[in-house]
Design an enzyme around this catalytic site. Structure first.
Site, PDB file in Angstrom:
ATOM      1  CG  PHE A  11      -1.864   1.186   1.243  1.00 56.56           C
ATOM      2  CD1 PHE A  11      -2.995   1.174   0.448  1.00 56.56           C
ATOM      3  CD2 PHE A  11      -1.615   2.297   2.042  1.00 56.56           C
ATOM      4  CE1 PHE A  11      -3.872   2.255   0.444  1.00 56.56           C
ATOM      5  CE2 PHE A  11      -2.488   3.385   2.049  1.00 56.56           C
ATOM      6  CZ  PHE A  11      -3.615   3.354   1.247  1.00 56.56           C
ATOM      7  CE1 TYR A  13       2.060   7.530   4.222  1.00 61.42           C
ATOM      8  CE2 TYR A  13       2.000   5.144   4.032  1.00 61.42           C
ATOM      9  CZ  TYR A  13       2.547   6.291   4.578  1.00 61.42           C
ATOM     10  OH  TYR A  13       3.577   6.196   5.469  1.00 61.42           O
ATOM     11  N   GLY A  14       1.866   7.991  -0.117  1.00 56.28           N
ATOM     12  CA  GLY A  14       2.680   9.197  -0.302  1.00 56.28           C
ATOM     13  C   GLY A  14       3.582   8.982  -1.491  1.00 56.28           C
ATOM     14  CB  SER A  15       7.226   9.446  -1.972  1.00 53.92           C
ATOM     15  OG  SER A  15       7.713   8.569  -0.987  1.00 53.92           O
ATOM     16  CD  GLU A  88       8.791   3.933   3.060  1.00 46.26           C
ATOM     17  OE1 GLU A  88       8.387   4.727   3.936  1.00 46.26           O
ATOM     18  OE2 GLU A  88       8.922   4.258   1.863  1.00 46.26           O
TER      19      GLU A  88
END
Length: 183
Positions: A11, A13-15, A88
């Site tokens: 998933f 949601y940003g970069s 991450e």
């Protein structure tokens, strides 16, 4: 709806939505419940420094988040997980989790996602638009200017038909502040 445990999805949601950095077989709009997109992470590496932190997105508790799910080929699973952990988990401000998400067609899948660790020193919490814009307008890290990160994210959200009103307000305010910075 059933969850297919044999598929591997990530998933974004940003970069990750606009710069995944890994091979995928399929990309689908996805909706995650129980977490929201939030500009709540003080970035000491990619979009700022420890002396002048930037802000990047995290999945924070509450609400829901529209983003993208990437289906990964089984033979690429380990390499993608290794890559994502390196990307991450640089300072361990995120926690790796498997969360259920709903794809655009209504099918539920299990996704690998990175949520914010609220106990981590880089967690910025809920900031006002002015606080976030002030930080975003001036911070720079090894991956570039913080304002470019916010602009790119907003551009890709628009392309996907996703509105994030708070982030849009931060982007406009940061642009105004950035325009006033000395050249």
């Amino acid at each position: 709806m059933t969850v297919d445990m044999n598929e591997f999805w990530v998933f974004g949601y940003g970069s990750l939505m606009w710069n995944p950095g890994f091979e995928f077989e399929e990309r689908q709009p996805a909706h995650l419940f129980g977490f929201r997109r939030s500009l709540c992470v003080r970035s000491w590496v990619h979009r700022g420094t420890e002396e002048r932190p930037g802000l990047v997105l995290g999945l924070d508790y509450g609400g829901s988040c529209r983003g993208v799910a990437f289906r990964i080929a089984p033979e690429n699973r380990d390499a993608v997980v290794d890559y994502l952990r390196e990307r991450e988990l640089v300072t361990h401000v995120y926690k790796e989790r498997t969360l259920s998400a709903m794809l655009g067609g209504g099918r539920r899948v299990t996704t690998l996602a990175y949520i914010i660790d609220r106990a981590h020193q880089q967690y910025a919490g809920s900031l006002s638009i002015d606080e976030a814009a002030s930080t975003v307008s001036a911070a720079v890290g090894k991956s570039g200017r913080n304002i470019d990160y916010v602009r790119n994210t907003l551009a890709h959200l628009r392309e996907m038909g996703i509105r994030d009103h708070w982030l849009e307000h931060v982007g406009r305010a940061a642009d105004d502040l950035h325009a006033r910075l000395p050249a």
